[in-house]
Design an enzyme around this catalytic site. Structure first.
Site, mmCIF file in Angstrom:
data_model
loop_
_atom_site.group_PDB
_atom_site.id
_atom_site.type_symbol
_atom_site.label_atom_id
_atom_site.label_comp_id
_atom_site.label_asym_id
_atom_site.label_seq_id
_atom_site.Cartn_x
_atom_site.Cartn_y
_atom_site.Cartn_z
ATOM 1 N N PRO A 35 0.824 -1.216 0.000
ATOM 2 C CA PRO A 35 0.000 0.000 0.000
ATOM 3 C C PRO A 35 0.854 1.260 0.000
ATOM 4 C CG PRO A 35 -0.113 -1.119 2.142
ATOM 5 C CD PRO A 35 0.685 -2.002 1.240
ATOM 6 N N ASP A 36 0.389 2.328 -0.627
ATOM 7 C CA ASP A 36 1.094 3.611 -0.542
ATOM 8 C C ASP A 36 0.655 4.319 0.736
ATOM 9 O OD1 ASP A 36 -1.414 4.609 -1.113
ATOM 10 O OD2 ASP A 36 -0.889 5.481 -3.046
ATOM 11 N N PHE A 37 1.041 5.568 0.913
ATOM 12 C CA PHE A 37 0.662 6.304 2.115
ATOM 13 C C PHE A 37 -0.697 6.969 1.975
ATOM 14 C CE2 PHE A 37 5.033 7.396 4.167
ATOM 15 C CZ PHE A 37 5.090 6.110 4.646
ATOM 16 N N ARG A 38 -0.840 7.721 0.872
ATOM 17 C CA ARG A 38 -1.900 8.717 0.853
ATOM 18 C C ARG A 38 -3.097 8.401 -0.033
ATOM 19 N NH1 ARG A 38 2.916 11.021 1.437
ATOM 20 N NH2 ARG A 38 3.256 12.316 3.287
ATOM 21 N N GLN A 108 11.807 7.232 -3.332
ATOM 22 C CA GLN A 108 11.420 7.442 -1.928
ATOM 23 C C GLN A 108 11.057 6.113 -1.296
ATOM 24 O OE1 GLN A 108 8.692 11.222 -1.759
ATOM 25 N NE2 GLN A 108 8.610 10.397 -3.809
ATOM 26 N N ASN A 109 11.029 5.062 -2.096
ATOM 27 C CA ASN A 109 10.564 3.772 -1.599
ATOM 28 C C ASN A 109 11.658 3.030 -0.846
ATOM 29 O OD1 ASN A 109 8.219 4.429 -2.831
ATOM 30 N ND2 ASN A 109 8.457 3.040 -4.565
ATOM 31 N N ASP A 111 11.245 -0.402 -0.445
ATOM 32 C CA ASP A 111 10.961 -1.821 -0.716
ATOM 33 C C ASP A 111 12.052 -2.489 -1.551
ATOM 34 O OD1 ASP A 111 10.436 -0.974 -3.412
ATOM 35 O OD2 ASP A 111 8.350 -0.581 -2.874
ATOM 36 N N HIS A 128 15.129 7.981 0.850
ATOM 37 C CA HIS A 128 14.628 7.832 2.215
ATOM 38 C C HIS A 128 15.197 6.588 2.887
ATOM 39 C CE1 HIS A 128 10.979 10.610 1.156
ATOM 40 N NE2 HIS A 128 12.123 11.255 1.267
ATOM 41 N N CYS A 136 21.867 1.782 15.941
ATOM 42 C CA CYS A 136 21.323 2.271 17.206
ATOM 43 C C CYS A 136 21.058 3.769 17.061
ATOM 44 C CB CYS A 136 22.330 2.012 18.327
ATOM 45 S SG CYS A 136 21.871 2.816 19.868
ATOM 46 N N CYS A 163 24.726 -0.220 24.048
ATOM 47 C CA CYS A 163 24.192 0.783 24.992
ATOM 48 C C CYS A 163 22.716 0.576 25.310
ATOM 49 C CB CYS A 163 24.420 2.188 24.439
ATOM 50 S SG CYS A 163 23.215 2.662 23.171
ATOM 51 N N GLY A 200 4.161 7.830 -9.537
ATOM 52 C CA GLY A 200 3.672 7.233 -8.291
ATOM 53 C C GLY A 200 4.052 7.981 -7.026
ATOM 54 N N SER A 202 3.068 11.548 -4.530
ATOM 55 C CA SER A 202 2.210 12.705 -4.292
ATOM 56 C C SER A 202 3.034 13.993 -4.217
ATOM 57 C CB SER A 202 1.418 12.506 -2.998
ATOM 58 O OG SER A 202 2.302 12.370 -1.901
ATOM 59 N N ASN A 223 0.970 9.270 -13.068
ATOM 60 C CA ASN A 223 0.401 9.238 -11.719
ATOM 61 C C ASN A 223 -1.119 9.231 -11.808
ATOM 62 O OD1 ASN A 223 1.814 9.385 -9.047
ATOM 63 N ND2 ASN A 223 0.272 10.943 -8.640
ATOM 64 N N CYS A 243 0.565 3.567 -13.521
ATOM 65 C CA CYS A 243 1.906 3.695 -14.116
ATOM 66 C C CYS A 243 2.342 2.436 -14.885
ATOM 67 C CB CYS A 243 2.932 4.122 -13.083
ATOM 68 S SG CYS A 243 3.063 3.036 -11.670
HETATM 69 P P1 CNA Z 1 2.116 8.768 -1.376
HETATM 70 O O1 CNA Z 1 2.102 10.081 -0.695
HETATM 71 O O2 CNA Z 1 1.315 7.676 -0.779
HETATM 72 O O3 CNA Z 1 1.628 9.027 -2.868
HETATM 73 C C1 CNA Z 1 1.445 7.979 -3.791
HETATM 74 C C2 CNA Z 1 1.032 8.574 -5.115
HETATM 75 O O4 CNA Z 1 1.011 7.539 -6.092
HETATM 76 C C3 CNA Z 1 -0.349 9.216 -5.104
HETATM 77 O O5 CNA Z 1 -0.295 10.441 -5.786
HETATM 78 C C4 CNA Z 1 -1.227 8.206 -5.857
HETATM 79 O O6 CNA Z 1 -2.254 8.819 -6.582
HETATM 80 C C5 CNA Z 1 -0.229 7.583 -6.789
HETATM 81 N N1 CNA Z 1 -0.512 6.204 -7.195
HETATM 82 C C6 CNA Z 1 -0.976 5.182 -6.428
HETATM 83 N N2 CNA Z 1 -1.074 4.057 -7.137
HETATM 84 C C7 CNA Z 1 -0.675 4.353 -8.404
HETATM 85 C C8 CNA Z 1 -0.550 3.620 -9.611
HETATM 86 N N3 CNA Z 1 -0.860 2.314 -9.675
HETATM 87 N N4 CNA Z 1 -0.104 4.256 -10.722
HETATM 88 C C9 CNA Z 1 0.218 5.584 -10.683
HETATM 89 N N5 CNA Z 1 0.109 6.331 -9.587
HETATM 90 C C10 CNA Z 1 -0.307 5.724 -8.431
HETATM 91 O O7 CNA Z 1 3.606 8.214 -1.565
HETATM 92 P P2 CNA Z 1 4.953 9.038 -1.771
HETATM 93 O O8 CNA Z 1 5.985 8.042 -2.145
HETATM 94 O O9 CNA Z 1 4.785 10.221 -2.609
HETATM 95 O O10 CNA Z 1 5.244 9.521 -0.262
HETATM 96 C C11 CNA Z 1 6.476 9.554 0.206
HETATM 97 C C12 CNA Z 1 6.728 8.450 1.279
HETATM 98 C C13 CNA Z 1 5.924 7.188 1.088
HETATM 99 C C14 CNA Z 1 8.129 7.991 1.171
HETATM 100 O O11 CNA Z 1 8.846 8.432 2.278
HETATM 101 C C15 CNA Z 1 8.106 6.455 1.145
HETATM 102 O O12 CNA Z 1 9.113 5.906 1.948
HETATM 103 C C16 CNA Z 1 6.800 6.076 1.669
HETATM 104 N N6 CNA Z 1 6.262 4.724 1.334
HETATM 105 C C17 CNA Z 1 6.993 3.792 0.663
HETATM 106 C C18 CNA Z 1 6.452 2.546 0.342
HETATM 107 C C19 CNA Z 1 7.297 1.551 -0.419
HETATM 108 O O13 CNA Z 1 8.499 1.446 -0.196
HETATM 109 N N7 CNA Z 1 6.695 0.816 -1.364
HETATM 110 C C20 CNA Z 1 5.149 2.225 0.713
HETATM 111 C C21 CNA Z 1 4.407 3.204 1.433
HETATM 112 C C22 CNA Z 1 4.978 4.434 1.718
#
Ligand code: CNA
Length: 282
Positions: A35-38, A108-109, A111, A128, A136, A163, A200, A202, A223, A243
């Site tokens: 899952p993403d964050f937002r 930023q991922n 994974d 990130h 630690c 520690c 992908g 925000s 996106n 995407c």
């Molecule tokens: P976010 O803020 O959750 O934004 C995700 C964006 O991707 C949104 O604009 C969505 O509309 C868009 N989106 C979702 N699914 C799709 C798709 N299938 N195709 C195209 N667009 C899509 O995530 P950000 O990465 O912008 O936020 C930054 C944080 C989220 C970072 O610090 C990450 O570490 C963190 N994060 C990472 C993971 C991971 O490693 N997979 C998972 C969840 C959060």
């Protein structure tokens, strides 16, 4: 739309885009099952009620982590690399590398799916951080990943052998600095870029979110929603779509479909291979 993507494909095919810089976020991994964050219904922030956080971002806040590390470790357990297969989008990045046109992927991922798909480490900037190492938070002593994983798997919170401070993977929390490599490469790569792909994300988290503003070359956005200032420049190409679908279309326009699908299929074979090995061992 499609005609604009044809323009991007033309740049790639004519060898005019030879320093492609890609800037990505959680949205490129949602189709892998992470899952993403937002995203409104499926995002982690919408599903964290069980962690009883004071506010959603607290799970990645260093101050909150000191008081309640369980919240982060619950999430880390779910997101830990090793359970997920790269997406078609990740394979497209590996294809750009194979074509010799990938300058860098700023991700930023956490994974590590870019690497698993075949993008070499020197072409990736983990803006990130990642789960690759752990330290630690008080004295900085490193803990081996195998040790940390064993403690996590036992449902416990890892503490420093030296520690007794809390240990956490080198994931950048709110209130922490980004890796030095980000600040070293961001200015050089944004200057050298002749095509930028943003996907992908925000574009809510700084300083990462400033990267697309620093380039002067054409920019492409893949996106589900419009983000940043995309659309403000005449040369921007905005594709509001999933995407994976978008890069499949781009690959088709480049004549790379068979190659892309073959590379992606290989990531499934490696996954099955891993499972088979696991079964043989266990
Ligand atoms: P976010 O803020 O959750 O934004 C995700 C964006 O991707 C949104 O604009 C969505 O509309 C868009 N989106 C979702 N699914 C799709 C798709 N299938 N195709 C195209 N667009 C899509 O995530 P950000 O990465 O912008 O936020 C930054 C944080 C989220 C970072 O610090 C990450 O570490 C963190 N994060 C990472 C993971 C991971 O490693 N997979 C998972 C969840 C959060």
């Amino acid at each position: 739309g499609s005609s604009e993507l044809a323009g991007v494909a033309a740049l790639l095919k004519a060898g005019k885009a030879r320093n492609v810089v890609v800037m990505v976020g959680a949205g490129i991994s949602t189709s892998a099952g992470i899952p993403d964050f937002r995203s409104p219904k499926t995002g982690l922030y919408a599903n964290l009620s069980r962690l009883k956080l004071p506010y959603a971002e607290a799970v990645f806040d260093i101050g909150y982590f000191r008081r309640r590390p369980e919240a982060f470790y619950t999430l880390a357990d779910e997101l830990y690399p090793g359970k997920f297969r790269p997406t078609v989008f990740h394979s497209f990045l590996a294809l750009l590398e194979r074509k010799g046109v990938l300058r860098r992927v700023f991700t930023q991922n956490i994974d590590t799916l870019e690497h698993l798909a075949g993008v070499p480490e020197d072409k990736i900037v983990w803006a990130h951080g990642s789960f690759a190492a752990n330290h630690c938070i008080d004295c900085g002593t490193e803990m081996a990943t195998a040790t940390l994983k064993a403690i996590m798997d036992a449902g416990k919170i890892p503490h420093c052998a030296r520690c007794k401070g809390l240990v956490k993977p080198d994931i950048v929390f709110f209130g922490e600095n980004l890796p030095a490599r980000f600040f070293e490469l961001a200015p050089v790569d944004t200057r050298a870029a002749d095509l930028v792909i943003v996907a992908g994300t925000s574009l809510q988290v700084h300083p990462f979110a400033d990267l697309p503003n620093q380039v002067s070359c054409p920019r492409v956005l893949f996106n589900l929603e419009r983000v940043g200032d995309f659309g403000r420049r005449k040369t921007d190409v905005t594709v509001l779509a999933d995407c994976d679908t978008a890069v499949r279309e781009l690959a088709t326009l480049c004549g790379w479909t068979a190659e892309l699908e073959a590379m992606w299929a290989k990531t499934a074979m490696e996954e099955t291979k891993g499972e088979a090995e696991g079964e043989a061992e266990g």
